[in-house]
Design a protein around this motif. Structure first.
Motif, mmCIF file in Angstrom:
data_model
loop_
_atom_site.group_PDB
_atom_site.id
_atom_site.type_symbol
_atom_site.label_atom_id
_atom_site.label_comp_id
_atom_site.label_asym_id
_atom_site.label_seq_id
_atom_site.Cartn_x
_atom_site.Cartn_y
_atom_site.Cartn_z
ATOM 1 N N ASN A 1 51.806 57.466 55.438
ATOM 2 C CA ASN A 1 53.013 57.176 54.521
ATOM 3 C C ASN A 1 52.452 57.943 53.608
ATOM 4 O O ASN A 1 52.397 58.398 52.171
ATOM 5 C CB ASN A 1 53.484 57.088 53.904
ATOM 6 C CG ASN A 1 55.004 56.279 54.777
ATOM 7 O OD1 ASN A 1 55.240 56.805 55.184
ATOM 8 N ND2 ASN A 1 55.856 55.033 55.398
ATOM 9 N N SER A 2 50.953 57.259 53.417
ATOM 10 C CA SER A 2 49.489 57.412 52.393
ATOM 11 C C SER A 2 49.105 58.595 52.426
ATOM 12 O O SER A 2 48.614 59.737 51.925
ATOM 13 C CB SER A 2 48.286 57.083 52.538
ATOM 14 O OG SER A 2 48.119 57.168 54.440
ATOM 15 N N LYS A 3 49.892 60.037 53.301
ATOM 16 C CA LYS A 3 49.582 61.256 53.602
ATOM 17 C C LYS A 3 50.931 62.053 52.125
ATOM 18 O O LYS A 3 50.680 63.366 52.356
ATOM 19 C CB LYS A 3 49.813 61.896 54.784
ATOM 20 C CG LYS A 3 48.656 61.126 55.280
ATOM 21 C CD LYS A 3 48.624 62.156 56.670
ATOM 22 C CE LYS A 3 47.384 61.290 57.486
ATOM 23 N NZ LYS A 3 48.010 61.774 59.462
ATOM 24 N N GLY A 4 51.758 61.394 51.656
ATOM 25 C CA GLY A 4 52.427 61.514 50.472
ATOM 26 C C GLY A 4 53.726 62.135 52.012
ATOM 27 O O GLY A 4 54.915 62.493 51.479
ATOM 28 N N THR B 1 53.729 56.327 41.003
ATOM 29 C CA THR B 1 51.895 55.836 41.214
ATOM 30 C C THR B 1 52.563 54.634 41.513
ATOM 31 O O THR B 1 51.267 54.313 41.516
ATOM 32 C CB THR B 1 51.749 56.424 39.794
ATOM 33 O OG1 THR B 1 51.286 57.714 38.840
ATOM 34 C CG2 THR B 1 50.424 55.729 39.213
ATOM 35 N N GLN B 2 53.414 53.451 40.853
ATOM 36 C CA GLN B 2 52.868 52.775 41.337
ATOM 37 C C GLN B 2 53.293 52.400 42.760
ATOM 38 O O GLN B 2 52.877 51.649 43.734
ATOM 39 C CB GLN B 2 54.125 51.450 40.212
ATOM 40 C CG GLN B 2 53.724 51.388 39.027
ATOM 41 C CD GLN B 2 52.679 49.954 39.201
ATOM 42 O OE1 GLN B 2 52.419 49.560 40.333
ATOM 43 N NE2 GLN B 2 52.046 48.893 38.173
ATOM 44 N N GLU B 3 54.490 53.242 42.764
ATOM 45 C CA GLU B 3 54.755 52.898 44.927
ATOM 46 C C GLU B 3 54.064 53.297 45.667
ATOM 47 O O GLU B 3 53.528 53.191 46.081
ATOM 48 C CB GLU B 3 56.023 53.775 44.904
ATOM 49 C CG GLU B 3 57.359 53.800 44.267
ATOM 50 C CD GLU B 3 57.727 52.357 44.092
ATOM 51 O OE1 GLU B 3 57.323 51.417 45.566
ATOM 52 O OE2 GLU B 3 58.237 51.588 43.726
ATOM 53 N N GLY B 4 52.718 55.146 44.922
ATOM 54 C CA GLY B 4 51.437 55.276 46.029
ATOM 55 C C GLY B 4 50.987 53.881 45.771
ATOM 56 O O GLY B 4 50.201 53.822 46.332
ATOM 57 N N HIS C 1 51.265 50.277 45.860
ATOM 58 C CA HIS C 1 51.593 50.122 46.763
ATOM 59 C C HIS C 1 51.479 49.842 48.161
ATOM 60 O O HIS C 1 50.724 49.268 49.036
ATOM 61 C CB HIS C 1 53.240 49.993 46.314
ATOM 62 C CG HIS C 1 53.389 48.627 44.837
ATOM 63 N ND1 HIS C 1 54.420 49.055 44.649
ATOM 64 C CD2 HIS C 1 52.744 48.322 44.260
ATOM 65 C CE1 HIS C 1 54.624 48.207 43.627
ATOM 66 N NE2 HIS C 1 53.150 47.869 43.108
ATOM 67 N N ASN C 2 51.817 51.782 48.203
ATOM 68 C CA ASN C 2 51.566 51.953 49.747
ATOM 69 C C ASN C 2 49.580 51.724 49.847
ATOM 70 O O ASN C 2 49.511 51.471 51.241
ATOM 71 C CB ASN C 2 51.770 53.650 49.468
ATOM 72 C CG ASN C 2 53.316 53.910 50.388
ATOM 73 O OD1 ASN C 2 54.039 52.247 50.885
ATOM 74 N ND2 ASN C 2 53.886 54.314 49.256
ATOM 75 N N LEU C 3 49.159 52.243 48.960
ATOM 76 C CA LEU C 3 47.637 51.695 49.345
ATOM 77 C C LEU C 3 46.993 50.627 49.597
ATOM 78 O O LEU C 3 46.279 50.375 50.646
ATOM 79 C CB LEU C 3 46.993 52.135 48.075
ATOM 80 C CG LEU C 3 47.418 54.019 48.035
ATOM 81 C CD1 LEU C 3 46.102 54.692 47.064
ATOM 82 C CD2 LEU C 3 46.348 54.646 49.140
ATOM 83 N N LEU C 4 47.859 49.380 48.727
ATOM 84 C CA LEU C 4 47.398 48.528 48.574
ATOM 85 C C LEU C 4 47.459 48.028 50.399
ATOM 86 O O LEU C 4 47.132 46.666 51.399
ATOM 87 C CB LEU C 4 47.998 47.236 47.614
ATOM 88 C CG LEU C 4 47.254 47.541 46.723
ATOM 89 C CD1 LEU C 4 47.954 46.793 45.778
ATOM 90 C CD2 LEU C 4 45.685 47.041 46.473
ATOM 91 N N LYS C 5 49.234 48.355 50.933
ATOM 92 C CA LYS C 5 49.928 48.101 52.007
ATOM 93 C C LYS C 5 48.890 48.118 52.889
ATOM 94 O O LYS C 5 48.699 47.648 53.759
ATOM 95 C CB LYS C 5 51.736 48.062 52.084
ATOM 96 C CG LYS C 5 51.762 47.889 50.925
ATOM 97 C CD LYS C 5 52.252 45.795 51.109
ATOM 98 C CE LYS C 5 52.922 45.197 50.283
ATOM 99 N NZ LYS C 5 54.740 45.813 50.197
ATOM 100 N N ASN C 6 48.229 49.273 53.054
ATOM 101 C CA ASN C 6 47.609 50.018 53.536
ATOM 102 C C ASN C 6 46.130 49.158 54.173
ATOM 103 O O ASN C 6 45.680 48.671 55.137
ATOM 104 C CB ASN C 6 47.003 51.339 53.511
ATOM 105 C CG ASN C 6 46.635 52.144 54.747
ATOM 106 O OD1 ASN C 6 46.833 51.672 55.868
ATOM 107 N ND2 ASN C 6 45.443 52.965 54.615
ATOM 108 N N LEU C 7 45.987 48.278 53.033
ATOM 109 C CA LEU C 7 44.185 47.545 53.693
ATOM 110 C C LEU C 7 44.693 46.094 53.461
ATOM 111 O O LEU C 7 43.940 45.515 54.158
ATOM 112 C CB LEU C 7 43.703 47.607 51.607
ATOM 113 C CG LEU C 7 42.484 46.980 51.625
ATOM 114 C CD1 LEU C 7 41.632 47.375 51.802
ATOM 115 C CD2 LEU C 7 42.406 46.942 50.273
ATOM 116 N N ILE C 8 45.797 45.547 52.851
ATOM 117 C CA ILE C 8 46.094 44.076 53.048
ATOM 118 C C ILE C 8 47.312 43.903 54.105
ATOM 119 O O ILE C 8 47.844 44.697 53.604
ATOM 120 C CB ILE C 8 46.652 43.743 51.487
ATOM 121 C CG1 ILE C 8 45.323 43.892 50.618
ATOM 122 C CG2 ILE C 8 46.746 42.472 51.460
ATOM 123 C CD1 ILE C 8 45.123 43.710 49.255
#
Length: 876
Positions: free
Chosen positions: A246-249, A579-582, A584-591
């Motif tokens: 999902n991080s790819k858009g 922007t916030q949702e994006g 959140h996705n990045l954080l969920k990918n890390l954590i």
């Protein structure tokens, strides 16, 4: 969810007009040259369908399809646009999802660029699946062969000499044999991608009317998407693979094929053979309370905490952030004078008539100065779940005006960074009041202000508006996507009120204004009162209840009206919290979900520091973050030859400060880790380094692990142990682990690796031991241990300083150095040095004859042992 695109420059002014009146009136329209032109009559049902399609897929209008007399394979000509035949047809910009359900034959044409594979046109449909155990779809080859008269003949196979080739997909619906479907495409087989420049033609033939099925809870996963996911799930969990995917858009794109759930990806992972995850599966790591309390006590990232019971409800909160992020935020805030000028510029358009005002907005939007600050200076915050087991995470984001980043299409946009975080047990007003107060304490916002603050429509988030950097010049914004969902649920029986509220965009990309686009507020309120009397509104009780509340209407109007969007740089676009949702996705990918707090906080700190580092590296490289002002860009060559001082100045010039806290800037940081002295600024630590450089340091003769740091009357013994470093000064006695004397020893003898010893000690120290150490009997703030107030002369001095003696007048041959003192020294107090050692010192400190410089020796007694310091006096 389909991402809503609101890129338009045409505005249709329909204030004080009902939907029926729109059809019979000449409306003012902004054309590309900003002149008013009459509007042609538009079918109201088509407008309703086009507007709501991007909001609710349950709409049953066949907006993409055109009725035709009958089906024929000659429709294949539209795939290759033979003789420009598509000019007479409507070409849609995306695949249709809802098929026509009325009797007849219908065709839709879409460019091949809308899909990755032709199979998307086969299967992405509200009537899917089109295959069963008894009924399978058919695939056939097709081509066009040129006739002698210049026309083309359709042949259902690939013939030699054919000019145009393609494939036919045909299926009869397994549950409704009255519905048939054909898909014509330019690919030679169903596995291939359609050739560029071709089109996809979709045909439905309905023998009778039928009722559409309800919208599905999930979209069937396509084979090409499964092929993309398998490499990800081979080494990751299903959730991590979904986050990476999902991080790819894909999640925010308009391609419905990619709207697959985490559970579906998990199922794919479970069915994939040979998976090997890089970590142990099972229960998550347990909470380490002692380690987390050490992080709270250190105060380098967790800046504030609050825990207790208020009005019978428990609360627990932690505010986190790095000094470098706070400094960048402070630098990025707009000056109040700048925002006042923008406000005056926009407010002057209020006196214009409606058409002229919208023309003025369009002209302002095209100006270069407006484009530079468009959608920048905006704060946004939203909560995300499951990061911690019991606490909710709230990141506070800010869009930069000085930095640019890139989206998935490599298009420049304002860069976003995390200002700070809050972990909280709940999401009440008090939680966000506390967050605003904590962040305000970290920011010097005098004379500055955020341009806007956007959030979803949670009332509790409004409490964040008490922050000091949110002023009367800050425009509150609400997410239009969330607003549309809210109102769609209020008018579930009839969607036409959505047009009255938000307006719509017609097929010519012209925007028809809604209530929220009308200026001023009083005119919008009159329009609302008029709409409340309509039958379409009367059928929705929840909408009527909302419309009759002046407070609720004004809250929504203030946050999404057109003028607020012009202030904040969105203009005719709709503000969103994507922007916030994006993030959140990045954080969920890390954590991972339910991460223990002692692991979560360092991960958040690392993520925030990585962001600031990427901003700082824009001085050297243009990716992933780019400086908007190109005059500040140095490039790799200039950066390499620039001195450390100028590098620091350049970084500070773009708002990147506290470089000693950023690992990638460690080599140019002239300070020490902040964890050694919490709650100190970079400037304070740099001053302490400068002071430490003025100390003289030497080894104690009788003990190689003891060093003496001396400056004037201040001289301290520093013990270097394997697991700890100690100093005899008052700072260390009060429970600290770092002082100017230890720093002086480190600067003089870096090979001792004193920093590594201190870091290892702090990491291994238990929380209770640290609390006891820092609040022991030497703590002057404790009531039971007041500071000494007696005569300073009565203190028991453990160190004695003797007067200076001119070293140049001593006899080199003498093996004993006699000291001039105020009393007669005992024999055991005299210090004897071997001649070789003394002569060596003399050679090192020798000066030419006639020089006015003098060499002196200073002798001090530490722990009953005299130590000599050699110094050179500078002439007056």
């Amino acid at each position: 969810m389909i991402k809503i695109q609101m890129n338009f420059i045409y505005i249709v002014v329909t204030e004080n007009l009902s939907n029926a009146d729109k059809l019979n009136s000449s409306e003012a329209v902004l054309s590309p040259d900003n002149t008013a032109t009459p509007e042609e009559s538009i079918d109201v049902e088509d407008e309703l369908s086009a507007s709501l399609n991007s909001i609710d897929l349950s709409d049953e209008r066949e907006e993409f399809f055109q009725p035709i007399e009958k089906h024929s394979h000659s429709l294949f000509e539209h795939v290759h646009n033979v003789f420009n035949c598509n000019e007479k047809m409507t070409v849609s910009n995306r695949l249709p999802y809802t098929p026509p359900h009325k009797k007849g034959t219908y065709v839709a044409i879409v460019p091949s660029t809308c899909v990755k594979y032709a199979s998307q046109a086969y299967n992405i449909c509200r009537l899917s699946p089109w295959s069963s155990a008894t009924k399978k779809p058919h695939y056939e080859k097709i081509c066009l062969i040129e006739n002698s008269n210049g026309g083309y003949k359709v042949v259902q196979q690939h013939k030699p000499g054919a000019k145009f080739l393609g494939t036919i997909y045909f299926a009869t619906h397994p549950k409704n044999s009255n519905v048939k479907k054909w898909v014509y495409s330019g690919n030679l087989s169903k596995e291939e991608q359609p050739p560029a420049g071709t089109f996809i033609v979709i045909v439905y033939e309905n023998k009778e009317d039928y009722e559409l099925p309800p919208l599905p809870d999930k979209i069937r996963m396509q084979s090409f998407i499964a092929a993309e996911l398998r490499p990800l799930v081979m080494s990751q969990s299903g959730k991590e693979a979904a986050a990476a995917h999902n991080s790819k858009g894909h999640l925010m794109s308009n391609d419905l094929s990619y709207k697959i759930s985490d559970k579906q990806i998990g199922w794919l992972a479970d069915r994939t053979d040979g998976r090997r995850t890089p970590y142990k599966q099972g229960r998550p790591a347990g909470e380490n309370f002692d380690e987390f309390q050490k992080q709270v006590l250190a105060g380098t990232f967790i800046r504030a905490s609050a825990k207790g019971v208020l009005a019978g409800k428990k609360y627990e909160r932690y505010f986190m952030g790095t000094d470098s992020a706070f400094a960048l935020f402070e630098n990025e805030l707009s000056s109040k004078a700048e925002l006042k000028r923008l406000k005056i510029q926009v407010d002057q358009f209020d006196s214009l008539d409606t058409a002229a005002r919208y023309n003025a907005y369009a002209t302002l939007q095209k100006s270069s100065e407006y484009a530079k600050v468009a959608q920048t200076g905006i704060l946004s915050l939203d909560q995300t779940y499951n990061v911690s087991k019991d606490l909710l995470l709230t990141p506070v984001l800010f869009t930069s005006k000085n930095f640019l980043s890139y989206d998935d299409q490599n298009v420049e946009r304002p860069a976003v960074f995390v200002v700070g975080y809050m972990l909280s047990l709940g999401r009440a007003n008090d939680d966000f009041l506390w967050l605003a107060n904590c962040l305000s304490k970290q920011i010097n916002s005098k004379g500055k202000s955020a341009k806007g603050v956007i959030s979803d429509w949670d009332y509790a988030l409004d409490s964040f508006g008490t922050a000091l950097f949110i002023t009367e010049l800050t425009t509150p914004l609400g997410c239009n996507v969330h607003a549309r969902k809210i109102f769609a649920s209020k008018c579930a029986n009839d969607k036409s009120p959505m047009i009255d509220l938000f307006g719509f965009i017609d097929e010519t990309d012209r925007k028809h204004v809604g209530i929220f686009d009308i200026i001023p507020y009083e005119s919008a309120k009159l329009k609302l009162d008029e709409c409340l009397q309509k039958a379409s509104w009367q059928s929705s009780p929840d909408l009527i209840k909302w419309g009759k509340s002046d407070v609720k209407f004004k809250r929504y109007y203030d946050k999404i009206n057109l003028k607020a969007r012009v202030y904040t740089g969105y203009c005719f676009k709709e503000p969103q919290t994507n922007t916030q949702e994006g993030q959140h996705n990045l954080l969920k990918n890390l954590i991972k979900d339910h991460t223990p707090l002692h692991i979560l906080c360092p991960l958040l700190e690392k993520y925030q520091k990585n962001q600031i580092e990427s901003f700082g590296k824009s001085l050297v490289n243009d990716f992933p973050v780019k400086l908007r002002d190109r005059s500040q860009y140095l490039g790799p060559v200039k950066w390499a030859i620039t001195s450390d001082k100028h590098k620091i100045e350049a970084a500070h010039g773009i708002g990147i400060k506290h470089l000693d806290q950023l690992p990638q800037f460690a080599m140019i940081s002239p300070t020490f880790p902040q964890s050694f002295m919490p709650n100190t600024s970079e400037e304070t630590r740099r001053q302490l380094v400068d002071e430490a450089k003025t100390y003289d340091v030497m080894k104690q003769p009788s003990n190689e692990k003891v060093y003496i740091a001396m400056k004037g009357d201040d001289h301290q013994k520093v013990d270097i142990f394997t697991k700890e470093v100690k100093c005899g000064c008052s700072v260390i006695k009060k429970g600290r682990k770092f002082c100017v004397h230890i720093l002086a020893v480190h600067l003089s003898f870096p090979q001792l690796k004193i920093f590594d010893i201190i870091e290892s000690f702090l990491e291994a120290e238990l929380y209770n031991d640290r609390r006891k150490r820092e609040s022991g009997k030497f703590d002057g703030t404790k009531l039971s241990h007041p500071r000494r107030t007696g005569n300073p002369d009565s203190k028991n001095k453990r160190k004695e300083i003797y007067e200076m003696v001119d070293f140049t007048q001593t006899t080199p041959e003498s093996s004993t150095l006699k000291l001039a003192a105020t009393r007669k020294r005992k024999n055991h107090e005299l210090i004897e040095y071997p001649n070789a050692e003394l002569q060596s010192s003399s050679r090192i400190l020798a000066v030419p004859c006639g020089s006015s410089k003098k060499k002196v020796v200073q002798v001090v007694t530490i722990d009953d042992e005299a130590v000599m310091f050699l110094k050179t006096l500078q002439p007056l």
